[in-house]
Design a protein around this motif. Structure first.
Motif, PDB file in Angstrom:
ATOM      1  N   PHE A  61     -43.839 -75.170  62.371  1.00 10.58           N
ATOM      2  CA  PHE A  61     -44.737 -75.587  63.332  1.00 10.58           C
ATOM      3  C   PHE A  61     -45.637 -74.962  62.082  1.00 10.58           C
ATOM      4  CE2 PHE A  61     -42.234 -75.135  66.046  1.00 10.58           C
ATOM      5  CZ  PHE A  61     -41.640 -76.008  66.878  1.00 10.58           C
ATOM      6  N   LEU A  62     -46.933 -75.600  62.200  1.00  8.64           N
ATOM      7  CA  LEU A  62     -48.198 -75.477  61.493  1.00  8.64           C
ATOM      8  C   LEU A  62     -48.983 -74.530  62.087  1.00  8.64           C
ATOM      9  CD1 LEU A  62     -50.255 -76.726  59.438  1.00  8.64           C
ATOM     10  CD2 LEU A  62     -51.464 -77.755  61.345  1.00  8.64           C
ATOM     11  N   ASP A  63     -48.438 -73.862  63.253  1.00  7.90           N
ATOM     12  CA  ASP A  63     -49.640 -72.482  63.617  1.00  7.90           C
ATOM     13  C   ASP A  63     -48.584 -71.197  64.457  1.00  7.90           C
ATOM     14  OD1 ASP A  63     -48.710 -74.169  65.079  1.00  7.90           O
ATOM     15  OD2 ASP A  63     -50.684 -74.110  66.182  1.00  7.90           O
ATOM     16  N   GLY A  64     -47.495 -71.406  64.166  1.00  5.43           N
ATOM     17  CA  GLY A  64     -46.027 -70.297  64.629  1.00  5.43           C
ATOM     18  C   GLY A  64     -45.051 -70.242  63.800  1.00  5.43           C
ATOM     19  N   GLY A  65     -43.411 -70.834  64.017  1.00  3.32           N
ATOM     20  CA  GLY A  65     -42.336 -70.347  63.676  1.00  3.32           C
ATOM     21  C   GLY A  65     -41.626 -71.231  62.796  1.00  3.32           C
ATOM     22  N   SER A  66     -40.436 -71.332  62.846  1.00  2.00           N
ATOM     23  CA  SER A  66     -39.932 -72.359  62.703  1.00  2.00           C
ATOM     24  C   SER A  66     -38.617 -72.811  63.700  1.00  2.00           C
ATOM     25  CB  SER A  66     -39.119 -72.521  61.540  1.00  2.00           C
ATOM     26  OG  SER A  66     -38.306 -71.739  60.661  1.00  2.00           O
ATOM     27  N   VAL A  67     -38.479 -73.075  63.329  1.00  2.98           N
ATOM     28  CA  VAL A  67     -36.394 -73.925  64.280  1.00  2.98           C
ATOM     29  C   VAL A  67     -35.822 -75.557  62.955  1.00  2.98           C
ATOM     30  CG1 VAL A  67     -34.986 -75.402  66.269  1.00  2.98           C
ATOM     31  CG2 VAL A  67     -37.546 -74.652  66.734  1.00  2.98           C
ATOM     32  N   THR A  68     -34.818 -74.033  63.066  1.00  2.00           N
ATOM     33  CA  THR A  68     -33.658 -75.235  61.597  1.00  2.00           C
ATOM     34  C   THR A  68     -32.464 -74.745  62.437  1.00  2.00           C
ATOM     35  OG1 THR A  68     -34.370 -73.031  60.279  1.00  2.00           O
ATOM     36  CG2 THR A  68     -32.497 -74.427  59.680  1.00  2.00           C
ATOM     37  N   VAL A  69     -31.456 -76.164  62.220  1.00  2.00           N
ATOM     38  CA  VAL A  69     -30.633 -76.670  63.138  1.00  2.00           C
ATOM     39  C   VAL A  69     -29.647 -76.968  62.324  1.00  2.00           C
ATOM     40  CG1 VAL A  69     -29.727 -78.308  64.332  1.00  2.00           C
ATOM     41  CG2 VAL A  69     -32.028 -77.847  64.887  1.00  2.00           C
ATOM     42  N   LEU A  70     -28.578 -76.036  62.258  1.00  2.00           N
ATOM     43  CA  LEU A  70     -27.147 -76.437  61.692  1.00  2.00           C
ATOM     44  C   LEU A  70     -26.274 -76.467  62.165  1.00  2.00           C
ATOM     45  CD1 LEU A  70     -25.517 -75.849  58.848  1.00  2.00           C
ATOM     46  CD2 LEU A  70     -25.611 -73.221  59.578  1.00  2.00           C
ATOM     47  N   THR A  71     -24.986 -77.691  62.439  1.00  2.00           N
ATOM     48  CA  THR A  71     -24.247 -77.772  63.508  1.00  2.00           C
ATOM     49  C   THR A  71     -23.125 -77.985  62.656  1.00  2.00           C
ATOM     50  OG1 THR A  71     -25.004 -80.470  63.266  1.00  2.00           O
ATOM     51  CG2 THR A  71     -25.951 -79.779  64.510  1.00  2.00           C
ATOM     52  N   VAL A  72     -22.176 -78.543  63.451  1.00  2.00           N
ATOM     53  CA  VAL A  72     -20.218 -78.365  62.907  1.00  2.00           C
ATOM     54  C   VAL A  72     -20.380 -79.686  62.747  1.00  2.00           C
ATOM     55  CG1 VAL A  72     -18.367 -78.563  63.559  1.00  2.00           C
ATOM     56  CG2 VAL A  72     -19.843 -76.235  62.591  1.00  2.00           C
ATOM     57  N   THR A  73     -19.826 -80.717  62.834  1.00  2.00           N
ATOM     58  CA  THR A  73     -19.800 -81.858  62.629  1.00  2.00           C
ATOM     59  C   THR A  73     -17.939 -82.489  62.653  1.00  2.00           C
ATOM     60  OG1 THR A  73     -22.145 -83.009  62.814  1.00  2.00           O
ATOM     61  CG2 THR A  73     -20.026 -84.245  62.765  1.00  2.00           C
ATOM     62  N   THR A  74     -17.173 -82.795  63.785  1.00  2.00           N
ATOM     63  CA  THR A  74     -15.650 -83.144  62.846  1.00  2.00           C
ATOM     64  C   THR A  74     -15.649 -84.094  62.438  1.00  2.00           C
ATOM     65  OG1 THR A  74     -15.329 -83.061  65.244  1.00  2.00           O
ATOM     66  CG2 THR A  74     -14.704 -80.892  63.411  1.00  2.00           C
ATOM     67  N   ILE A  75     -14.998 -84.986  61.385  1.00  2.00           N
ATOM     68  CA  ILE A  75     -14.636 -86.015  61.359  1.00  2.00           C
ATOM     69  C   ILE A  75     -13.552 -86.297  61.671  1.00  2.00           C
ATOM     70  CG2 ILE A  75     -14.502 -87.261  59.876  1.00  2.00           C
ATOM     71  CD1 ILE A  75     -16.274 -85.557  58.038  1.00  2.00           C
ATOM     72  N   PRO A  76     -12.947 -87.318  62.784  1.00  2.00           N
ATOM     73  CA  PRO A  76     -11.850 -87.572  63.141  1.00  2.00           C
ATOM     74  C   PRO A  76     -11.174 -88.701  61.994  1.00  2.00           C
ATOM     75  CG  PRO A  76     -12.821 -87.961  64.642  1.00  2.00           C
ATOM     76  CD  PRO A  76     -13.995 -87.643  63.628  1.00  2.00           C
ATOM     77  N   GLY A  77      -9.626 -87.800  61.648  1.00  2.00           N
ATOM     78  CA  GLY A  77      -9.401 -88.170  60.855  1.00  2.00           C
ATOM     79  C   GLY A  77      -9.658 -88.479  58.950  1.00  2.00           C
TER      80      GLY A  77
END
Length: 455
Positions: free
Chosen positions: A299-315
């Motif tokens: 954010f320009l005038d604030g904090g931040s949001v960082t997104v880290l996920t798990v995506t499993t890959i079938p097969g």
């Protein structure tokens, strides 16, 4: 059976203009339909079942006065004569520091046995995307003390990035380590269809490492109705956004597993008899994923949001719709296999924004040299497997490859970035002469541990 007050939503406002409805037209799986006018898409409803059970539902489809409700508590045992009251508001969640150190379910209600947060300000979970003019270009590194991330694929504030993995890999252990080691002010965890052992592992890890007091957890367990998985990312991201905007916090959002979330979306689409696109997933899968990932922001005038996920890959099929669509949205990926983060399959598209500017001057050169030498070590290993003669340099490459895997690739290795860079120099010094390194001579002269000694 769930208790009568397990899904309580509080009193209905007396001024609400909509009447109560006491006849559901049909119930299919975890959805139900009722006739009502003046209902908005996404509006929340309270269902009081005949047996005293109270459930939350939200309007997910409108066809004239025919409203399709997604029953968040599951449709099992729901009576067609249940009492339905629309609440005149979308699904929302409390937003305050009272959330910290608490665990909630997939509807935002307490799972930890603590009290409900009444009287607190609430915000809708389906927020609008951030105006681009309020965004700032990413420029700060998030240190995780995991060498394969910090040295080779830096995690950057406001980045959106998944961990690609097949089932059975220790991706939850990796996610937990990032959660309690990352340089972040607040951690918001979203568990989607977790078995109880995994849920207990995450909670215990955050408690044992002393970060639970700055962590918020939203968890839909594997035994909960599938519909409770769907709001989890929205709840986590809405809370993270409020902490970032209003408190100026650097917030790290951890979500596992987004493939389970996409499967819940698919199940909902099948129930609603929507026409599937690829492998049973709905045609809007890309849009649904992007709406969540794109809430990552500096954010320009604030904090931040960082997104880290798990995506499993079938097969282990990377062309599967979930990882395939995810790859077009996110800014790289961490590829986990054989219990290690693969240096070749992993990528951080934002790492060049921080390497050398907010890290040590030799970072970029060391990173490139280590990967180049490890690639040569892999080639030497193939030559050895095919019984070709190996040169002295090949044998030193093989030794370097062994050091690389043991000192850096295992996910349980932990060291600060500067110590990891020093370990890289030490590993190269144990195998190669200064003149053999593809690194600028001035940096070799400054950082090489024993420039006068050969391997």
């Amino acid at each position: 059976m769930r208790s009568a007050d397990a899904r309580s939503t509080g009193p209905v406002p007396a001024s609400h203009p909509l009447a109560r409805h006491t006849r559901l037209i049909d119930i299919v799986g975890d959805t139900a339909r009722v006739r009502a006018r003046g209902v908005a898409l996404g509006e929340l409803a309270r269902i009081d079942n005949e047996d005293g059970e109270r459930l939350l539902a939200r309007a997910i489809e409108l066809d004239g006065d025919l409203v399709t409700l997604q029953v968040l508590g599951g449709g099992k045992g729901l009576s067609s004569h249940a009492d339905v009251r629309f609440l005149g508001r979308p699904l929302d969640t409390v937003c305050s520091t009272s959330l910290l150190g608490r665990v909630f379910d997939g509807t935002g209600l307490p799972r930890d046995g603590g009290p409900e947060l009444t009287g607190e300000r609430r915000v809708p979970v389906d927020g609008a995307q951030i105006n681009p003019v309020r965004r700032r270009l990413p420029q700060n590194m998030i240190r995780t003390d995991i060498p394969m991330i910090d040295v080779f694929n830096c995690l950057v504030e406001s980045q959106k990035i998944p961990v690609f993995s097949i089932a059975g890999e220790p991706y939850n252990a990796l996610l937990a380590r990032i959660g309690f080691q990352a340089d972040a002010d607040v951690v918001v965890f979203g568990g989607i269809g977790l078995v109880f052992d995994d849920f207990h592992f995450f909670r215990r890890s955050f408690e044992d490492q002393g970060v639970f007091h700055r962590t918020v957890m939203f968890v839909a367990l594997a035994g909960d109705p599938v519909t409770e998985r769907l709001p989890v990312p929205d709840l986590a991201l809405a809370v993270a956004e409020r902490f970032a905007v209003e408190e100026g916090q650097r917030v790290l959002v951890l979500l596992t597993d987004m493939t389970a979330w996409a499967d819940a979306l698919k199940e909902e689409g099948i129930t609603l008899e929507r026409i599937p696109a690829n492998r049973g997933y709905m045609g809007d899968l890309y849009t649904q994923l992007a709406q969540r990932y794109e809430r990552a922001c500096q954010f320009l005038d604030g904090g931040s949001v960082t997104v880290l996920t798990v995506t499993t890959i079938p097969g282990n099929d990377i062309t599967h719709p979930v990882p395939d669509n995810t790859g077009y949205i996110t800014e790289g990926q961490f590829y986990l296999h054989d219990g290690m983060i693969d240096p070749f399959g992993s990528l951080s598209r934002l790492k060049q924004r921080v390497i050398g500017s907010s890290t040590r001057e030799d970072h970029g050169q060391v990173m490139n040299a280590m990967i180049r030498l490890y690639a040569q070590a892999e080639e030497a290993a193939r030559k050895q497997a095919m019984a070709f003669d190996l040169s002295d340099f090949d044998r030193r490459l093989l030794h370097f490859g062994m050091l690389f895997r043991s000192r850096f690739m295992a996910i349980d290795v932990s060291m600060p970035l500067e110590a990891a860079l020093d370990a890289c120099w030490q590993s190269m010094a144990e195998c190669f002469r200064p003149g053999e390194l593809p690194i600028r001579p001035s940096l070799v002269q400054r950082y090489f541990p024993h420039p006068e000694a050969g391997p």
